[in-house]
Enzyme design. Structure first.
Site, PDB file in Angstrom:
ATOM      1  N   LYS A  59      -2.708   0.693   6.817  1.00 22.93           N
ATOM      2  CA  LYS A  59      -2.940   1.753   6.255  1.00 22.93           C
ATOM      3  C   LYS A  59      -3.775   2.053   5.257  1.00 22.93           C
ATOM      4  O   LYS A  59      -3.996   2.907   4.447  1.00 22.93           O
ATOM      5  CB  LYS A  59      -1.761   2.357   6.551  1.00 22.93           C
ATOM      6  N   ARG A 101      -0.895 -11.582  -6.339  1.00 24.20           N
ATOM      7  CA  ARG A 101       0.259 -10.727  -4.707  1.00 24.20           C
ATOM      8  C   ARG A 101       1.700 -10.587  -4.806  1.00 24.20           C
ATOM      9  O   ARG A 101       2.935 -10.929  -6.092  1.00 24.20           O
ATOM     10  CB  ARG A 101       0.320 -12.721  -4.450  1.00 24.20           C
ATOM     11  N   ARG A 117      10.139  -7.165   8.107  1.00 23.58           N
ATOM     12  CA  ARG A 117       9.266  -5.585   7.701  1.00 23.58           C
ATOM     13  C   ARG A 117       9.151  -5.119   9.000  1.00 23.58           C
ATOM     14  O   ARG A 117       9.424  -3.882   9.013  1.00 23.58           O
ATOM     15  CB  ARG A 117       8.526  -5.367   6.508  1.00 23.58           C
TER      16      ARG A 117
HETATM   17  P1  AP5 Z   1      -3.059  -3.095   4.250  1.00 23.18           P
HETATM   18  O1  AP5 Z   1      -3.754  -1.814   4.059  1.00 23.18           O
HETATM   19  O2  AP5 Z   1      -3.002  -3.840   2.922  1.00 23.18           O
HETATM   20  O3  AP5 Z   1      -2.016  -3.481   5.044  1.00 23.18           O
HETATM   21  P2  AP5 Z   1      -0.855  -1.829   5.079  1.00 23.18           P
HETATM   22  O4  AP5 Z   1      -0.402  -1.153   6.188  1.00 23.18           O
HETATM   23  O5  AP5 Z   1      -0.672  -0.469   4.132  1.00 23.18           O
HETATM   24  O6  AP5 Z   1       0.084  -3.280   4.571  1.00 23.18           O
HETATM   25  P3  AP5 Z   1       1.668  -2.783   3.236  1.00 23.18           P
HETATM   26  O7  AP5 Z   1       2.099  -4.079   3.876  1.00 23.18           O
HETATM   27  O8  AP5 Z   1       0.576  -2.419   2.607  1.00 23.18           O
HETATM   28  O9  AP5 Z   1       2.639  -1.693   4.400  1.00 23.18           O
HETATM   29  P4  AP5 Z   1       3.786  -2.264   4.805  1.00 23.18           P
HETATM   30  O10 AP5 Z   1       3.689  -0.618   4.865  1.00 23.18           O
HETATM   31  O11 AP5 Z   1       4.598  -3.007   4.473  1.00 23.18           O
HETATM   32  O12 AP5 Z   1       4.720  -1.670   3.095  1.00 23.18           O
HETATM   33  P5  AP5 Z   1       4.637  -0.718   2.139  1.00 23.18           P
HETATM   34  O13 AP5 Z   1       4.053  -0.857   0.728  1.00 23.18           O
HETATM   35  O14 AP5 Z   1       4.490   0.129   2.232  1.00 23.18           O
HETATM   36  O15 AP5 Z   1      -3.956  -4.298   5.312  1.00 23.18           O
HETATM   37  C1  AP5 Z   1      -3.378  -5.624   4.489  1.00 23.18           C
HETATM   38  C2  AP5 Z   1      -4.486  -6.866   5.194  1.00 23.18           C
HETATM   39  O16 AP5 Z   1      -4.852  -6.958   5.918  1.00 23.18           O
HETATM   40  C3  AP5 Z   1      -5.188  -6.441   3.457  1.00 23.18           C
HETATM   41  O17 AP5 Z   1      -5.715  -7.477   3.261  1.00 23.18           O
HETATM   42  C4  AP5 Z   1      -6.634  -5.698   4.669  1.00 23.18           C
HETATM   43  O18 AP5 Z   1      -7.783  -5.970   3.632  1.00 23.18           O
HETATM   44  C5  AP5 Z   1      -6.916  -6.679   5.838  1.00 23.18           C
HETATM   45  N1  AP5 Z   1      -6.988  -5.914   6.745  1.00 23.18           N
HETATM   46  C6  AP5 Z   1      -6.498  -4.184   6.793  1.00 23.18           C
HETATM   47  N2  AP5 Z   1      -7.540  -3.924   8.296  1.00 23.18           N
HETATM   48  C7  AP5 Z   1      -8.164  -4.960   8.714  1.00 23.18           C
HETATM   49  C8  AP5 Z   1      -9.067  -4.690  10.059  1.00 23.18           C
HETATM   50  N3  AP5 Z   1      -8.638  -3.725  10.963  1.00 23.18           N
HETATM   51  N4  AP5 Z   1      -9.239  -6.496   9.998  1.00 23.18           N
HETATM   52  C9  AP5 Z   1      -8.911  -7.329   9.275  1.00 23.18           C
HETATM   53  N5  AP5 Z   1      -8.167  -6.877   7.504  1.00 23.18           N
HETATM   54  C10 AP5 Z   1      -7.879  -6.189   7.872  1.00 23.18           C
HETATM   55  O19 AP5 Z   1       6.363  -0.785   1.817  1.00 23.18           O
HETATM   56  C11 AP5 Z   1       6.267  -2.311   1.160  1.00 23.18           C
HETATM   57  C12 AP5 Z   1       7.974  -1.826   1.298  1.00 23.18           C
HETATM   58  O20 AP5 Z   1       8.249  -0.784  -0.342  1.00 23.18           O
HETATM   59  C13 AP5 Z   1       9.175  -1.765   2.428  1.00 23.18           C
HETATM   60  O21 AP5 Z   1       9.581  -2.846   2.950  1.00 23.18           O
HETATM   61  C14 AP5 Z   1       9.919  -1.123   1.709  1.00 23.18           C
HETATM   62  O22 AP5 Z   1      10.729  -1.908   0.819  1.00 23.18           O
HETATM   63  C15 AP5 Z   1       9.473   0.227   0.852  1.00 23.18           C
HETATM   64  N6  AP5 Z   1       9.244   1.621   0.947  1.00 23.18           N
HETATM   65  C16 AP5 Z   1       8.102   2.119   1.489  1.00 23.18           C
HETATM   66  N7  AP5 Z   1       7.887   3.020   1.682  1.00 23.18           N
HETATM   67  C17 AP5 Z   1       9.702   3.048   2.024  1.00 23.18           C
HETATM   68  C18 AP5 Z   1       9.361   4.322   2.804  1.00 23.18           C
HETATM   69  N8  AP5 Z   1       9.193   5.629   3.258  1.00 23.18           N
HETATM   70  N9  AP5 Z   1      10.913   4.075   3.238  1.00 23.18           N
HETATM   71  C19 AP5 Z   1      11.881   3.204   2.628  1.00 23.18           C
HETATM   72  N10 AP5 Z   1      11.259   1.774   2.743  1.00 23.18           N
HETATM   73  C20 AP5 Z   1       9.588   2.024   2.089  1.00 23.18           C
END
Ligand code: AP5
Length: 214
Positions: A13, A160, A172
């Site tokens: 995402k 990280r 998660r």
């Molecule tokens: P990346 O693009 O970083 O993936 P992502 O989907 O953005 O993953 P996140 O870990 O950021 O999502 P998340 O939903 O857990 O975290 P968030 O910050 O929202 O890609 C990941 C890796 O893969 C990278 O190294 C990239 O290069 C690689 N990659 C990408 N695409 C690829 C492909 N096609 N092929 C190969 N490699 C690829 O949330 C974190 C925490 O915040 C949550 O756990 C929660 O506690 C809190 N939080 C956030 N939003 C809310 C909400 N709305 N409600 C409640 N709590 C919330």
């Protein structure tokens, strides 16, 4: 155009949002990034969110919806929004409808990145970012061109996320299956959901997304 990018942790995402920002001048509204900024700044929201995020749980619906409302209030109407990591529960999906109506906006697309969860653990536990500009890298798939030096800004400092360990990633994912996936049928009823193969190469995923936006 306002869109939601949906998918479990590591689905891509954030990676794809950054590309849409670069290609179309849209704005990425990542509740994860907003919460991490609040944790770093040690605000009241950050203090409440820190332990929850580190455990892989979800921060309260009210807090994240307020963050989104405030961001939209600061945005120009003509700039499209990419909701990245929001909404994550039914209550958030309902709140988003109200917030969008308040700002005279509406949802055009909900795009789900479909992925294999085992591959995601590998993606997430290997990722790191430049501490200065936020450029993303991966231990196996995307190392900086010069070892230890950021391609984009030349910084030698990387970081990280504290929640990028296997145990927390599994939690998660559980949260995603239990609380986030159930919001999709509501959007399907409106006919605005598109599914994209998130296991394809990053450029191919971008091409598929561009096709949807066209
Ligand atoms: P990346 O693009 O970083 O993936 P992502 O989907 O953005 O993953 P996140 O870990 O950021 O999502 P998340 O939903 O857990 O975290 P968030 O910050 O929202 O890609 C990941 C890796 O893969 C990278 O190294 C990239 O290069 C690689 N990659 C990408 N695409 C690829 C492909 N096609 N092929 C190969 N490699 C690829 O949330 C974190 C925490 O915040 C949550 O756990 C929660 O506690 C809190 N939080 C956030 N939003 C809310 C909400 N709305 N409600 C409640 N709590 C919330």
């Amino acid at each position: 155009m306002d869109i939601i990018l949906l998918g479990p942790p590591g689905a891509g995402k954030g990676t794809q949002s950054q590309r849409l920002v670069e290609h179309h001048g849209m704005r990425q509204l990542s509740t994860g990034d907003m919460l991490r900024a609040a944790v770093k700044a040690e605000t009241a929201v950050g203090k409440e969110a820190k332990a929850i995020m580190e455990s892989g749980g979800l921060v309260s619906d009210e807090i994240v919806s307020r963050l989104i409302d405030d961001e939209l209030a600061s945005m120009n109407d003509s700039v499209g929004a990419i909701f990245d990591g929001y909404p994550r529960t039914k209550a958030q999906a309902e709140a988003l409808d109200d917030i969008l109506a308040k700002h005279n906006r509406s949802l055009d697309h909900v795009i789900e990145l479909e992925v294999n969860e085992d591959a995601l653990v590998d993606r997430i536990t290997g990722r790191f970012t430049c501490a200065n500009c936020g450029a993303g890298y991966h231990d196996r798939y995307k190392l900086p061109r010069v070892e230890g030096v950021c391609d984009k800004c030349g910084s030698t400092k990387f970081k990280r996320r504290p929640d990028d360990n296997e145990e927390t990633v599994r939690k998660r994912m559980q949260e995603y299956r239990a609380k986030t996936a159930p919001i999709l049928p509501g959007y399907e009823e409106r006919g605005i959901v598109t599914r994209i193969d998130g296991m394809a190469a990053i450029d191919e995923v971008t091409d598929a997304l561009e096709e949807v936006l066209r």
